[in-house]
Design an enzyme around this catalytic site. Structure first.
Site, PDB file in Angstrom:
ATOM      1  N   GLU A 112      -1.881   2.365  -5.580  1.00 15.72           N
ATOM      2  CA  GLU A 112      -0.478   1.922  -5.574  1.00 15.72           C
ATOM      3  C   GLU A 112      -0.349   0.556  -6.248  1.00 15.72           C
ATOM      4  O   GLU A 112       0.640   0.281  -6.924  1.00 15.72           O
ATOM      5  CB  GLU A 112       0.059   1.912  -4.135  1.00 15.72           C
ATOM      6  CG  GLU A 112       0.326   3.335  -3.653  1.00 15.72           C
ATOM      7  CD  GLU A 112       0.165   3.555  -2.161  1.00 15.72           C
ATOM      8  OE1 GLU A 112       0.243   2.587  -1.393  1.00 15.72           O
ATOM      9  OE2 GLU A 112      -0.055   4.723  -1.763  1.00 15.72           O
TER      10      GLU A 112
ATOM     11  N   ASN B 290      -4.854   1.255   6.459  1.00 16.58           N
ATOM     12  CA  ASN B 290      -4.000   0.659   5.428  1.00 16.58           C
ATOM     13  C   ASN B 290      -2.562   0.987   5.818  1.00 16.58           C
ATOM     14  O   ASN B 290      -2.086   2.094   5.569  1.00 16.58           O
ATOM     15  CB  ASN B 290      -4.359   1.248   4.054  1.00 16.58           C
ATOM     16  CG  ASN B 290      -3.457   0.697   2.960  1.00 16.58           C
ATOM     17  OD1 ASN B 290      -2.678  -0.219   3.193  1.00 16.58           O
ATOM     18  ND2 ASN B 290      -3.556   1.265   1.765  1.00 16.58           N
ATOM     19  N   TRP B 291      -1.916   0.022   6.442  1.00 19.26           N
ATOM     20  CA  TRP B 291      -0.548   0.271   6.930  1.00 19.26           C
ATOM     21  C   TRP B 291       0.488   0.280   5.808  1.00 19.26           C
ATOM     22  O   TRP B 291       1.630   0.638   6.038  1.00 19.26           O
ATOM     23  CB  TRP B 291      -0.180  -0.783   7.985  1.00 19.26           C
ATOM     24  CG  TRP B 291      -0.763  -0.508   9.331  1.00 19.26           C
ATOM     25  CD1 TRP B 291      -1.529   0.563   9.698  1.00 19.26           C
ATOM     26  CD2 TRP B 291      -0.623  -1.321  10.508  1.00 19.26           C
ATOM     27  NE1 TRP B 291      -1.874   0.473  11.021  1.00 19.26           N
ATOM     28  CE2 TRP B 291      -1.333  -0.676  11.539  1.00 19.26           C
ATOM     29  CE3 TRP B 291       0.016  -2.525  10.785  1.00 19.26           C
ATOM     30  CZ2 TRP B 291      -1.405  -1.195  12.838  1.00 19.26           C
ATOM     31  CZ3 TRP B 291      -0.059  -3.049  12.067  1.00 19.26           C
ATOM     32  CH2 TRP B 291      -0.762  -2.380  13.080  1.00 19.26           C
ATOM     33  N   LYS B 292       0.088  -0.179   4.645  1.00 12.75           N
ATOM     34  CA  LYS B 292       1.033  -0.265   3.510  1.00 12.75           C
ATOM     35  C   LYS B 292       2.283  -1.030   3.952  1.00 12.75           C
ATOM     36  O   LYS B 292       2.161  -1.991   4.699  1.00 12.75           O
ATOM     37  CB  LYS B 292       1.338   1.140   2.972  1.00 12.75           C
ATOM     38  CG  LYS B 292       0.053   1.918   2.698  1.00 12.75           C
ATOM     39  CD  LYS B 292       0.261   3.195   1.939  1.00 12.75           C
ATOM     40  CE  LYS B 292      -1.095   3.875   1.753  1.00 12.75           C
ATOM     41  NZ  LYS B 292      -1.039   5.082   0.959  1.00 12.75           N
TER      42      LYS B 292
ATOM     43  N   GLY C  41      -1.345  10.298   0.660  1.00 16.33           N
ATOM     44  CA  GLY C  41       0.003  10.514   1.195  1.00 16.33           C
ATOM     45  C   GLY C  41       0.540  11.906   0.980  1.00 16.33           C
ATOM     46  O   GLY C  41       1.725  12.158   1.200  1.00 16.33           O
TER      47      GLY C  41
ATOM     48  N   HIS D 121      -6.287  -0.634  -5.043  1.00 15.98           N
ATOM     49  CA  HIS D 121      -5.597   0.551  -4.507  1.00 15.98           C
ATOM     50  C   HIS D 121      -4.714   1.150  -5.609  1.00 15.98           C
ATOM     51  O   HIS D 121      -4.098   0.418  -6.382  1.00 15.98           O
ATOM     52  CB  HIS D 121      -4.755   0.175  -3.284  1.00 15.98           C
ATOM     53  CG  HIS D 121      -4.281   1.386  -2.546  1.00 15.98           C
ATOM     54  ND1 HIS D 121      -3.211   2.129  -2.986  1.00 15.98           N
ATOM     55  CD2 HIS D 121      -4.750   2.012  -1.442  1.00 15.98           C
ATOM     56  CE1 HIS D 121      -3.039   3.161  -2.173  1.00 15.98           C
ATOM     57  NE2 HIS D 121      -3.964   3.111  -1.232  1.00 15.98           N
TER      58      HIS D 121
ATOM     59  N   GLY E 227      -4.329   5.813   5.577  1.00 10.09           N
ATOM     60  CA  GLY E 227      -2.938   5.395   5.448  1.00 10.09           C
ATOM     61  C   GLY E 227      -2.109   5.917   6.610  1.00 10.09           C
ATOM     62  O   GLY E 227      -2.132   5.372   7.721  1.00 10.09           O
TER      63      GLY E 227
ATOM     64  N   GLU F 197     -10.768   7.202  -3.470  1.00 12.80           N
ATOM     65  CA  GLU F 197      -9.438   7.656  -3.053  1.00 12.80           C
ATOM     66  C   GLU F 197      -8.779   8.460  -4.180  1.00 12.80           C
ATOM     67  O   GLU F 197      -8.128   7.884  -5.059  1.00 12.80           O
ATOM     68  CB  GLU F 197      -8.552   6.435  -2.742  1.00 12.80           C
ATOM     69  CG  GLU F 197      -9.038   5.619  -1.567  1.00 12.80           C
ATOM     70  CD  GLU F 197      -7.856   5.060  -0.800  1.00 12.80           C
ATOM     71  OE1 GLU F 197      -7.790   5.295   0.402  1.00 12.80           O
ATOM     72  OE2 GLU F 197      -6.982   4.421  -1.426  1.00 12.80           O
TER      73      GLU F 197
ATOM     74  N   SER G 125      -5.230  11.172   2.718  1.00 10.89           N
ATOM     75  CA  SER G 125      -4.874  12.133   3.773  1.00 10.89           C
ATOM     76  C   SER G 125      -6.008  12.377   4.766  1.00 10.89           C
ATOM     77  O   SER G 125      -6.144  13.486   5.298  1.00 10.89           O
ATOM     78  CB  SER G 125      -4.384  13.459   3.169  1.00 10.89           C
ATOM     79  OG  SER G 125      -3.213  13.229   2.417  1.00 10.89           O
TER      80      SER G 125
HETATM   81  P1  PGA Z   1      -3.108   8.282   3.216  1.00 13.30           P
HETATM   82  O1  PGA Z   1      -3.344   6.905   2.409  1.00 13.30           O
HETATM   83  O2  PGA Z   1      -4.172   8.334   4.273  1.00 13.30           O
HETATM   84  O3  PGA Z   1      -1.720   8.188   3.758  1.00 13.30           O
HETATM   85  O4  PGA Z   1      -3.265   9.377   2.217  1.00 13.30           O
HETATM   86  C1  PGA Z   1      -4.627   6.458   2.118  1.00 13.30           C
HETATM   87  C2  PGA Z   1      -4.554   5.215   1.277  1.00 13.30           C
HETATM   88  O5  PGA Z   1      -3.634   5.075   0.479  1.00 13.30           O
HETATM   89  O6  PGA Z   1      -5.417   4.338   1.395  1.00 13.30           O
END
Ligand code: PGA
Length: 306
Positions: free
Chosen positions: A144, A58-60, A222, A142, A283, A216, A262
């Site tokens: 976010e 997930n490159w966001k 993050g 997600h 991520g 998640e 993470s």
């Molecule tokens: P992260 O993000 O690996 O940077 O914690 C995971 C995600 O949001 O899917």
């Protein structure tokens, strides 16, 4: 009379296949933890051999076209055998990645879409547009999108049903925040998010390999602070059990449940060794090809059957 007996035997076998596949298979002994009554096991049976591991990036809102092209060339040079790999990139990079990739086995995913066919939805993308760009998977739910963009349970349920109807592979995310975990509300939150998200699905249900779930925990996303293997396994097993209630035990044994938050090249092996964790949604650690491919390789190694 013997026809009736055969019918009854067939019905019992079918019910056993649903409730306890291990018991239905002739000549096998029940797995440890399987109640002699034929009820489902107290803990999930480690039968992950029937699930193809999946690792999704997930490159966001990261990456530009030149590094994205370099990433794909580097990733394609690595061994990804036995692991379904999905790159969920910003929309504008999806056609770039589609043009750059040499291996169709490397799937592309989108981080968002609008659950309508077309129309006056400024700034949105339809599934037809995404399919046109070579996209096969979509992330839904997600944290976010839920928390920063106000996506509600009702919208997410619509998106999930819409993606499935249109043949996309949804990666449906759920997870608790830190306050909820501290309050002991983790499982209540996971159950509510699942029940709400699945509300739009009615029979005929999707095949279990056509939908993916990701646990998640928000406090791990993050932050560099991943869930422990015990926490992640417990949550993934809980998700699988709730899915068994909606679909069937046999169905839930075949569906992939990922861990995200993470996940990185240092903790992947321990997490992937858990029986109910079938891969990762990654991520930060997915932004560099060496770390992302290390996670893929470690997942493959953990899930490879002797
Ligand atoms: P992260 O993000 O690996 O940077 O914690 C995971 C995600 O949001 O899917």
């Amino acid at each position: 009379m013997s026809d009736l007996r055969q019918d009854i035997e067939q019905m019992v076998r079918q019910a056993l296949r649903e409730l306890a596949p291990e018991l239905a298979a002739p000549g096998t002994t029940p797995a440890p933890g399987l109640a002699p009554t034929g009820a489902r096991p107290a803990t999930s049976t480690p039968s992950y051999g029937q699930r193809v591991p999946l690792v999704a990036a997930n490159w966001k809102m990261n990456q530009l076209s030149a590094p994205a092209r370099a990433f794909i060339a580097e990733l394609e040079a690595k061994d990804r055998q036995g692991v379904q790999t999905v790159l969920c990139a910003p929309h504008i990079l999806l056609p770039v990645l589609a043009a750059a990739r040499r291996q169709t086995g490397l799937q592309l995913g989108a981080q968002n879409f609008h659950p309508e066919a077309a129309g006056a939805f400024t700034g949105e993308h339809s599934l037809a547009m995404l399919a046109d760009a070579g996209v096969e998977a979509v992330i839904i739910g997600h944290s976010e999108r839920r928390n920063l963009f106000g996506e509600t349970d009702a919208l997410l349920a619509r998106k999930l049903a819409f993606a499935l109807t249109h043949g996309f592979l949804p990666i449906f995310c759920i997870g608790e925040n830190l306050a909820e975990r501290r309050d002991g509300a983790t499982f209540r939150v996971l159950r509510n998010q699942l029940v709400a998200g699945l509300a739009g699905l009615a029979p005929p249900f999707p095949e279990p390999d056509r939908v993916v779930f990701a646990y998640e925990p928000i406090w791990a996303i993050g932050t560099g602070l991943n869930a422990t293997a015990v926490q992640a396994q417990e949550a993934a097993a809980f998700v699988r059990e709730r899915l068994a209630e909606k679909f069937s035990w046999a169905w839930a044994q075949k569906v992939r449940v990922l861990y995200g938050g993470s996940a990185n090249e240092k903790n992947a092996a321990e997490l992937a060794a858990q029986p109910d964790i079938d891969g990762f949604l990654v991520g930060n650690a997915s932004l560099k090809a060496p770390t992302f491919s290390s996670i893929i390789e470690q997942t493959a190694a953990c899930k490879r059957r002797p």
